[in-house]
Design a protein around this motif. Structure first.
Motif, PDB file in Angstrom:
ATOM      1  N   PHE A 174      73.083  51.273  44.419  1.00 42.96           N
ATOM      2  CA  PHE A 174      73.426  50.725  43.244  1.00 42.96           C
ATOM      3  C   PHE A 174      73.916  49.268  43.527  1.00 42.96           C
ATOM      4  O   PHE A 174      73.766  48.405  42.588  1.00 42.96           O
ATOM      5  N   PHE A 175      74.700  49.048  44.316  1.00 42.23           N
ATOM      6  CA  PHE A 175      74.996  47.574  44.784  1.00 42.23           C
ATOM      7  C   PHE A 175      73.890  46.701  45.322  1.00 42.23           C
ATOM      8  O   PHE A 175      73.890  45.472  45.160  1.00 42.23           O
ATOM      9  N   GLU A 176      72.858  47.318  45.880  1.00 43.78           N
ATOM     10  CA  GLU A 176      71.700  46.751  46.403  1.00 43.78           C
ATOM     11  C   GLU A 176      70.872  46.013  45.026  1.00 43.78           C
ATOM     12  O   GLU A 176      70.536  45.033  45.187  1.00 43.78           O
ATOM     13  N   GLY A 177      71.127  47.115  43.965  1.00 45.64           N
ATOM     14  CA  GLY A 177      70.442  46.535  42.570  1.00 45.64           C
ATOM     15  C   GLY A 177      71.100  45.266  42.194  1.00 45.64           C
ATOM     16  O   GLY A 177      70.553  44.571  41.232  1.00 45.64           O
ATOM     17  N   CYS A 178      72.681  45.466  42.428  1.00 45.04           N
ATOM     18  CA  CYS A 178      73.227  44.019  41.901  1.00 45.04           C
ATOM     19  C   CYS A 178      73.085  42.898  42.848  1.00 45.04           C
ATOM     20  O   CYS A 178      74.118  41.990  42.970  1.00 45.04           O
ATOM     21  N   SER A 179      72.384  42.686  43.913  1.00 40.42           N
ATOM     22  CA  SER A 179      71.818  41.626  44.624  1.00 40.42           C
ATOM     23  C   SER A 179      73.094  41.652  45.520  1.00 40.42           C
ATOM     24  O   SER A 179      73.449  40.284  45.823  1.00 40.42           O
ATOM     25  N   GLN A 180      73.757  42.417  45.892  1.00 47.84           N
ATOM     26  CA  GLN A 180      74.785  42.414  46.930  1.00 47.84           C
ATOM     27  C   GLN A 180      74.117  42.925  48.406  1.00 47.84           C
ATOM     28  O   GLN A 180      74.972  43.579  49.197  1.00 47.84           O
ATOM     29  N   ILE A 181      72.856  42.718  48.525  1.00 44.84           N
ATOM     30  CA  ILE A 181      72.226  43.218  50.007  1.00 44.84           C
ATOM     31  C   ILE A 181      73.019  42.521  51.434  1.00 44.84           C
ATOM     32  O   ILE A 181      73.054  43.077  52.159  1.00 44.84           O
ATOM     33  N   ALA A 182      73.256  41.048  51.190  1.00 48.15           N
ATOM     34  CA  ALA A 182      73.818  40.554  52.309  1.00 48.15           C
ATOM     35  C   ALA A 182      75.231  41.465  52.486  1.00 48.15           C
ATOM     36  O   ALA A 182      75.498  41.568  53.916  1.00 48.15           O
ATOM     37  N   ALA A 183      76.022  41.664  51.650  1.00 48.65           N
ATOM     38  CA  ALA A 183      77.214  42.404  51.943  1.00 48.65           C
ATOM     39  C   ALA A 183      77.121  43.796  52.520  1.00 48.65           C
ATOM     40  O   ALA A 183      77.757  44.481  53.514  1.00 48.65           O
ATOM     41  N   ILE A 184      75.888  44.411  52.027  1.00 46.44           N
ATOM     42  CA  ILE A 184      75.746  45.746  52.393  1.00 46.44           C
ATOM     43  C   ILE A 184      74.980  45.803  53.956  1.00 46.44           C
ATOM     44  O   ILE A 184      75.304  46.897  54.497  1.00 46.44           O
ATOM     45  N   GLU A 185      74.346  44.872  54.048  1.00 45.20           N
ATOM     46  CA  GLU A 185      73.846  44.848  55.296  1.00 45.20           C
ATOM     47  C   GLU A 185      74.953  44.512  56.337  1.00 45.20           C
ATOM     48  O   GLU A 185      74.598  44.956  57.608  1.00 45.20           O
ATOM     49  N   LYS A 186      75.749  43.864  56.122  1.00 43.00           N
ATOM     50  CA  LYS A 186      77.091  43.690  56.954  1.00 43.00           C
ATOM     51  C   LYS A 186      77.821  45.028  57.476  1.00 43.00           C
ATOM     52  O   LYS A 186      78.207  45.261  58.257  1.00 43.00           O
ATOM     53  N   ASN A 187      77.842  45.687  56.027  1.00 41.34           N
ATOM     54  CA  ASN A 187      78.333  47.283  56.498  1.00 41.34           C
ATOM     55  C   ASN A 187      77.418  48.188  57.366  1.00 41.34           C
ATOM     56  O   ASN A 187      78.057  48.589  58.224  1.00 41.34           O
ATOM     57  N   SER A 304      59.827  45.558  60.412  1.00 46.12           N
ATOM     58  CA  SER A 304      58.809  44.631  59.803  1.00 46.12           C
ATOM     59  C   SER A 304      58.945  44.544  58.124  1.00 46.12           C
ATOM     60  O   SER A 304      58.692  43.824  57.463  1.00 46.12           O
ATOM     61  N   TYR A 305      59.407  45.711  57.658  1.00 46.00           N
ATOM     62  CA  TYR A 305      59.576  46.081  56.335  1.00 46.00           C
ATOM     63  C   TYR A 305      60.953  45.275  55.696  1.00 46.00           C
ATOM     64  O   TYR A 305      61.092  45.524  54.515  1.00 46.00           O
ATOM     65  N   VAL A 306      61.570  44.802  56.342  1.00 44.69           N
ATOM     66  CA  VAL A 306      62.786  44.079  56.103  1.00 44.69           C
ATOM     67  C   VAL A 306      62.495  43.085  54.731  1.00 44.69           C
ATOM     68  O   VAL A 306      62.980  42.831  53.780  1.00 44.69           O
ATOM     69  N   TRP A 307      61.288  42.371  54.971  1.00 47.62           N
ATOM     70  CA  TRP A 307      60.928  41.412  54.086  1.00 47.62           C
ATOM     71  C   TRP A 307      60.755  41.958  52.588  1.00 47.62           C
ATOM     72  O   TRP A 307      60.977  41.478  51.533  1.00 47.62           O
ATOM     73  N   MET A 308      60.079  43.122  52.434  1.00 47.95           N
ATOM     74  CA  MET A 308      60.014  44.087  51.373  1.00 47.95           C
ATOM     75  C   MET A 308      61.481  44.371  50.782  1.00 47.95           C
ATOM     76  O   MET A 308      61.501  44.580  49.656  1.00 47.95           O
ATOM     77  N   TYR A 309      61.848  44.977  51.598  1.00 43.70           N
ATOM     78  CA  TYR A 309      63.302  45.681  51.278  1.00 43.70           C
ATOM     79  C   TYR A 309      64.323  44.517  50.762  1.00 43.70           C
ATOM     80  O   TYR A 309      64.853  44.734  49.454  1.00 43.70           O
ATOM     81  N   VAL A 310      64.352  43.346  51.385  1.00 43.21           N
ATOM     82  CA  VAL A 310      65.094  42.328  50.475  1.00 43.21           C
ATOM     83  C   VAL A 310      64.486  41.796  49.137  1.00 43.21           C
ATOM     84  O   VAL A 310      65.357  41.101  48.467  1.00 43.21           O
ATOM     85  N   ALA A 311      63.184  41.970  49.231  1.00 44.98           N
ATOM     86  CA  ALA A 311      62.665  41.362  47.884  1.00 44.98           C
ATOM     87  C   ALA A 311      62.582  42.571  46.569  1.00 44.98           C
ATOM     88  O   ALA A 311      62.431  41.999  45.396  1.00 44.98           O
ATOM     89  N   ASN A 312      63.018  43.622  47.102  1.00 44.71           N
ATOM     90  CA  ASN A 312      62.902  44.787  45.824  1.00 44.71           C
ATOM     91  C   ASN A 312      63.909  44.389  44.874  1.00 44.71           C
ATOM     92  O   ASN A 312      63.613  44.482  43.555  1.00 44.71           O
ATOM     93  N   PRO A 313      65.404  44.162  44.760  1.00 39.77           N
ATOM     94  CA  PRO A 313      66.168  43.777  43.666  1.00 39.77           C
ATOM     95  C   PRO A 313      65.379  42.704  42.883  1.00 39.77           C
ATOM     96  O   PRO A 313      65.463  42.668  41.840  1.00 39.77           O
ATOM     97  N   LYS A 314      64.901  41.588  43.385  1.00 42.48           N
ATOM     98  CA  LYS A 314      64.597  40.310  42.854  1.00 42.48           C
ATOM     99  C   LYS A 314      63.267  40.768  41.784  1.00 42.48           C
ATOM    100  O   LYS A 314      62.954  40.217  40.822  1.00 42.48           O
ATOM    101  N   LEU A 315      62.331  41.618  42.538  1.00 40.93           N
ATOM    102  CA  LEU A 315      61.285  42.237  41.787  1.00 40.93           C
ATOM    103  C   LEU A 315      61.661  42.969  40.616  1.00 40.93           C
ATOM    104  O   LEU A 315      60.869  42.950  39.701  1.00 40.93           O
ATOM    105  N   ASN A 316      62.606  43.522  40.718  1.00 45.02           N
ATOM    106  CA  ASN A 316      63.080  44.385  39.437  1.00 45.02           C
ATOM    107  C   ASN A 316      63.594  43.403  38.475  1.00 45.02           C
ATOM    108  O   ASN A 316      63.280  43.618  37.381  1.00 45.02           O
ATOM    109  N   MET A 317      64.458  42.474  38.875  1.00 48.63           N
ATOM    110  CA  MET A 317      65.040  41.293  38.095  1.00 48.63           C
ATOM    111  C   MET A 317      63.790  40.544  37.087  1.00 48.63           C
ATOM    112  O   MET A 317      63.610  40.371  36.004  1.00 48.63           O
ATOM    113  N   TYR A 318      62.829  40.140  38.057  1.00 52.21           N
ATOM    114  CA  TYR A 318      61.654  39.418  37.582  1.00 52.21           C
ATOM    115  C   TYR A 318      60.806  40.128  36.577  1.00 52.21           C
ATOM    116  O   TYR A 318      60.440  39.837  35.408  1.00 52.21           O
ATOM    117  N   ALA A 319      60.752  41.471  36.655  1.00 50.15           N
ATOM    118  CA  ALA A 319      60.001  42.596  35.861  1.00 50.15           C
ATOM    119  C   ALA A 319      60.879  42.760  34.527  1.00 50.15           C
ATOM    120  O   ALA A 319      60.178  42.743  33.559  1.00 50.15           O
TER     121      ALA A 319
END
Length: 455
Positions: A174-187, A304-319
């Protein structure tokens, strides 16, 4: 004769450099730090397992992990849908880092709060039903094959930990979708360090399968604590403001989840069937070789899939905002970076196996050069398939149901036959041939749907 660099070539290099620097956002940076830890901890753990476990226990270790992946039948794509729905709702809000709260229209905050309530209730309800089933499957498979291996209690602890992680991951999605990936990755970074240290320590002191079980429980507990520490204030805001506010999320989710359920269920047979089949037909020792080899390949894929993982929320927002140009640009760039990163990792792994595979007994616990080559090639094409799927699902649709089922059936049948009648080195031929015919089909659907939706 020397050739001077042309201004246009220098300009192109400069543009590429700036593009890569721009890609390294805070989300990417923290995700890469987390992945860097996996680069360090993964190989160390892979070293400790053959050193401190017998071949029999190693087989149980990786079969535990594969059976726990039956979580996919509890998830059924739910966490991915959560990220998508949260991203679409968050597109109308902003997060104030100083106050730790959402800002925006009251009604929008109520909507996203009601979504969080639904996510938590759903995950707890499904977990309460699904994980006792997973526990029972393990007892049926391991019964009579343990020999002197003490597996029942570690299996129970490991399944309990997986259940806790399932609910936590649903909320984190849920929080990944809210662009909180940096905080989640710290956890995740904190819990990953604790889990690795616990695993290695328990292995060193001879805890065998308890090492996996206790480390998983510690990681789950830390994730829960960190979730409350980082998002407790925000959760309180959403729960309080959404009290009494009703949105029929169940209907929205059910309209989509049945498609995801088929795809995610198929994913188990595509990615996790190998170790249990080897355990069943060739015993724990051979299953251990398959499991540790799969872990190595999966680590390369995950990094290697880190790049697509971090792009996912923004892809949803752009859509959600129909910003197709930005969506395409982000997708192409990040998928390319994923493929380059994986290729470098695969070359490194294969080089080590080719030159040192026969020289050290340690590498005898792994499958050889040929099966690893087959496996890594399959994962390379799978990255492209996964990337195309992420792009399509950003539109809150799932057009790959039939393909997923066909791939699962094909891989399940071919792998079963290969495991039963051929040497273990050919185990992943079904996986490789599946992605070779599956990729063109997925690409065709991608082109067709993109043209249809982007009007």
């Amino acid at each position: 004769m020397s050739v001077a660099s042309s201004p246009s070539r220098s300009l192109n290099i400069s543009k590429i450099s700036k593009s890569i620097k721009a890609s390294v956002t805070k989300d990417v940076m923290f995700t890469l730090v987390n992945s860097l830890w996996r680069i360090i901890s993964g190989p160390v753990t892979l070293v400790f397992i053959p050193l401190f476990l017998t071949s029999q226990v190693q087989g149980f270790w990786y079969t535990f992990i594969s059976l726990a992946a039956l979580t996919v039948f509890a998830d059924l794509g739910f966490t991915t849908i959560v990220t998508q729905f949260a991203a679409h709702e968050y597109a109308r809000l902003t997060f104030n880092a100083e106050t730790g709260l959402f800002e925006g229209e009251t009604n929008d905050i109520k909507r996203i709060g009601s979504l969080l309530r639904f996510v938590f209730k759903w995950s707890v309800s499904v977990g309460a039903v699904g994980f006792p089933v997973i526990l029972s499957v393990g007892f049926l498979m391991f019964r009579g094959k343990g020999g002197n291996v003490n597996w029942p209690l570690p299996w129970c602890v490991y399944v309990l930990s997986s259940g806790l992680s399932f609910t936590t991951q649903s909320v984190l999605s849920f929080f990944e979708g809210c662009s909180q990936i940096a905080a989640i990755e710290k956890n995740k970074f904190v819990s990953a360090i604790a889990s690795t240290i616990a695993t290695l320590t328990f292995l060193y002191f001879g805890f065998n399968l308890y090492s996996l079980a206790f480390a998983a429980f510690i990681a789950a507990a830390i994730n829960i604590g960190m979730l409350y520490f980082r998002f407790g204030k925000l959760i309180a805001q959403m729960v309080t403001e959404s009290k009494g506010y009703i949105v029929n999320w169940k209907t929205d989710f059910l309209n989509l989840i049945w498609r995801y359920a088929i795809s995610w269920s198929s994913g188990y047979f595509i990615f996790q069937i190998y170790t249990p089949l080897m355990f069943q037909f060739h015993g724990p020792a051979e299953a251990g070789k398959v499991g540790i080899s799969m872990a190595l390949a999966s680590a390369a894929f995950s990094i290697s899939y880190v790049w697509m993982y971090v792009a996912n929320p923004k892809l949803n927002m752009y859509a959600s905002t129909r910003n197709w140009k930005a969506m395409d640009k982000l997708f192409i760039k990040n998928l390319s970076l994923s493929l380059i990163t994986f290729s470098l990792g695969a070359i490194l792994v294969l080089s080590i196996l080719y030159f040192y595979g026969d020289a050290f007994k340690f590498f005898h616990r792994f499958l050889g050069f040929v099966p690893m080559l087959i496996l890594l090639l399959a994962w390379f094409f799978q990255i492209i398939i996964n990337g195309l799927a992420v792009y399509l699902r950003a539109h809150k649709k799932e057009p790959l149901v039939v393909v997923s089922v066909a791939l699962a059936i094909y891989i399940g049948i071919t792998t079963l036959l290969i495991t039963k009648y051929l040497p273990p080195k050919y185990l992943f031929l079904g996986f490789l041939t599946a992605v070779l015919w599956g990729l063109p089909v997925v690409a065709w659907i991608f082109v067709k749907k993109r043209k249809e939706w982007h009007v």
